[in-house]
Design a protein around this motif. Structure first.
Motif, PDB file in Angstrom:
ATOM      1  N   SER A  24      42.185  41.802  38.452  1.00 43.47           N
ATOM      2  CA  SER A  24      43.147  40.734  38.172  1.00 43.47           C
ATOM      3  C   SER A  24      43.139  39.632  39.232  1.00 43.47           C
ATOM      4  O   SER A  24      43.330  38.456  38.901  1.00 43.47           O
ATOM      5  CB  SER A  24      44.551  41.318  38.050  1.00 43.47           C
ATOM      6  OG  SER A  24      44.926  41.961  39.260  1.00 43.47           O
ATOM      7  N   SER A  25      42.926  39.988  40.477  1.00 46.38           N
ATOM      8  CA  SER A  25      42.921  38.999  41.555  1.00 46.38           C
ATOM      9  C   SER A  25      41.973  39.498  42.644  1.00 46.38           C
ATOM     10  O   SER A  25      42.340  40.382  43.429  1.00 46.38           O
ATOM     11  CB  SER A  25      44.335  38.802  42.123  1.00 46.38           C
ATOM     12  OG  SER A  25      44.327  37.867  43.195  1.00 46.38           O
ATOM     13  N   ARG A  42      40.303  36.090  38.528  1.00 42.45           N
ATOM     14  CA  ARG A  42      40.361  37.212  37.591  1.00 42.45           C
ATOM     15  C   ARG A  42      38.971  37.327  36.964  1.00 42.45           C
ATOM     16  O   ARG A  42      38.431  36.325  36.494  1.00 42.45           O
ATOM     17  CB  ARG A  42      41.396  36.930  36.505  1.00 42.45           C
ATOM     18  CG  ARG A  42      41.508  37.997  35.424  1.00 42.45           C
ATOM     19  CD  ARG A  42      42.474  37.544  34.347  1.00 42.45           C
ATOM     20  NE  ARG A  42      42.655  38.500  33.277  1.00 42.45           N
ATOM     21  CZ  ARG A  42      43.586  39.452  33.277  1.00 42.45           C
ATOM     22  NH1 ARG A  42      44.420  39.553  34.291  1.00 42.45           N
ATOM     23  NH2 ARG A  42      43.695  40.289  32.255  1.00 42.45           N
ATOM     24  N   ARG A  82      45.122  46.315  40.772  1.00 41.05           N
ATOM     25  CA  ARG A  82      44.466  45.107  40.257  1.00 41.05           C
ATOM     26  C   ARG A  82      43.254  45.452  39.385  1.00 41.05           C
ATOM     27  O   ARG A  82      42.753  44.597  38.662  1.00 41.05           O
ATOM     28  CB  ARG A  82      44.031  44.173  41.401  1.00 41.05           C
ATOM     29  CG  ARG A  82      43.030  44.742  42.364  1.00 41.05           C
ATOM     30  CD  ARG A  82      42.708  43.721  43.457  1.00 41.05           C
ATOM     31  NE  ARG A  82      41.745  44.226  44.422  1.00 41.05           N
ATOM     32  CZ  ARG A  82      42.068  44.937  45.496  1.00 41.05           C
ATOM     33  NH1 ARG A  82      43.364  45.200  45.743  1.00 41.05           N
ATOM     34  NH2 ARG A  82      41.132  45.360  46.338  1.00 41.05           N
TER      35      ARG A  82
END
Lengths: 121, 107
Positions: free
Chosen positions: B76-77, B18, B61
């Motif tokens: 986020s990822s 992240r 994301r």
């Protein structure tokens, strides 16, 4: 599909001129403001100029004011950037971009592929 | 002109991490802040507009937040295709100005 195709770049000597074109398709061109943004080699993005849908409002960056002229032809779905008195520091990839102005803040949602302008003797 | 300052200028991360990129404006720009991704040799691609609105077609994301002078872009990822350059842009006043960019590289 929205498409913007930039053209007209090339090698020009200092003090020379060049005219960039951006051909638009896939949307109602006459309803959108258009912008030119440039990126010098290895550098960040720099806004150059914008023109409103009906050409009422035209703006320039201080760095190009008096040397560059933006225009558009809504019948041909095209926007242009006439660049005169070119300097080495104008060397960059030039992108045209469509501006969206909704109820909120404006943004550039579609960009051309860019055209390289090199100013060198 | 409004100055946009991004940090960090370079960020090393791994797939699945992240990450957060920050953009600060020199004055209040309300929510007039956009984020773009740019891959080498390609045109910028709009990710986030109006500080927190996800552009159509952009994976979830990516998210944006902030208002006033301080803004963040979060991934986020991280996926392999996310390693690119990211920059912010204010559209509050003319001339619109961009941050200097953040280069996201694979650790």
């Amino acid at each position: 599909e929205v498409q913007l195709v930039d053209s007209g770049g090339g090698l020009v000597k200092p003090g020379g001129s060049l005219r960039l074109s951006c051909a638009a398709s896939g949307f109602t061109f006459s309803s959108y403001n258009m912008n030119w943004v440039r990126q010098a080699p290895g550098k960040g993005l720099e806004w150059v100029s914008s023109i409103s849908s009906s050409t009422t409002f035209i703006y320039y960056a201080d760095s190009v004011k008096g040397r560059f002229t933006i225009s558009r032809d809504n019948a041909k779905n095209s926007v242009y950037l006439q660049m005169n008195s070119l300097r080495a520091e104008d060397t960059a990839v030039y992108y045209c971009a469509r501006e969206v102005r909704g109820r909120g803040p404006k943004f550039l949602d579609h960009w051309g592929q860019g055209t390289l302008v090199t100013v060198s003797s | 002109d409004i100055q946009m300052t991004q940090s960090p200028s370079s960020l090393s991360a791994s797939v699945g991490d992240r990450v957060t990129i920050t953009c600060r404006a020199s004055q209040n720009i309300t929510n007039s802040l956009n984020w773009y991704q740019q891959r080498p040799g390609k045109a910028p691609n709009l990710l986030i507009y109006a500080a927190s609105s996800l552009q159509s077609g952009v994976p979830s994301r990516f998210s944006g937040s902030g208002s006033g002078t301080d803004f963040t872009l979060t991934i986020s990822s991280l996926q392999p295709e996310d390693f690119a350059n990211y920059c912010c842009q204010q559209s509050y006043s003319t001339p619109p100005t961009f941050g200097q960019g953040t280069k996201l590289v694979i650790k």
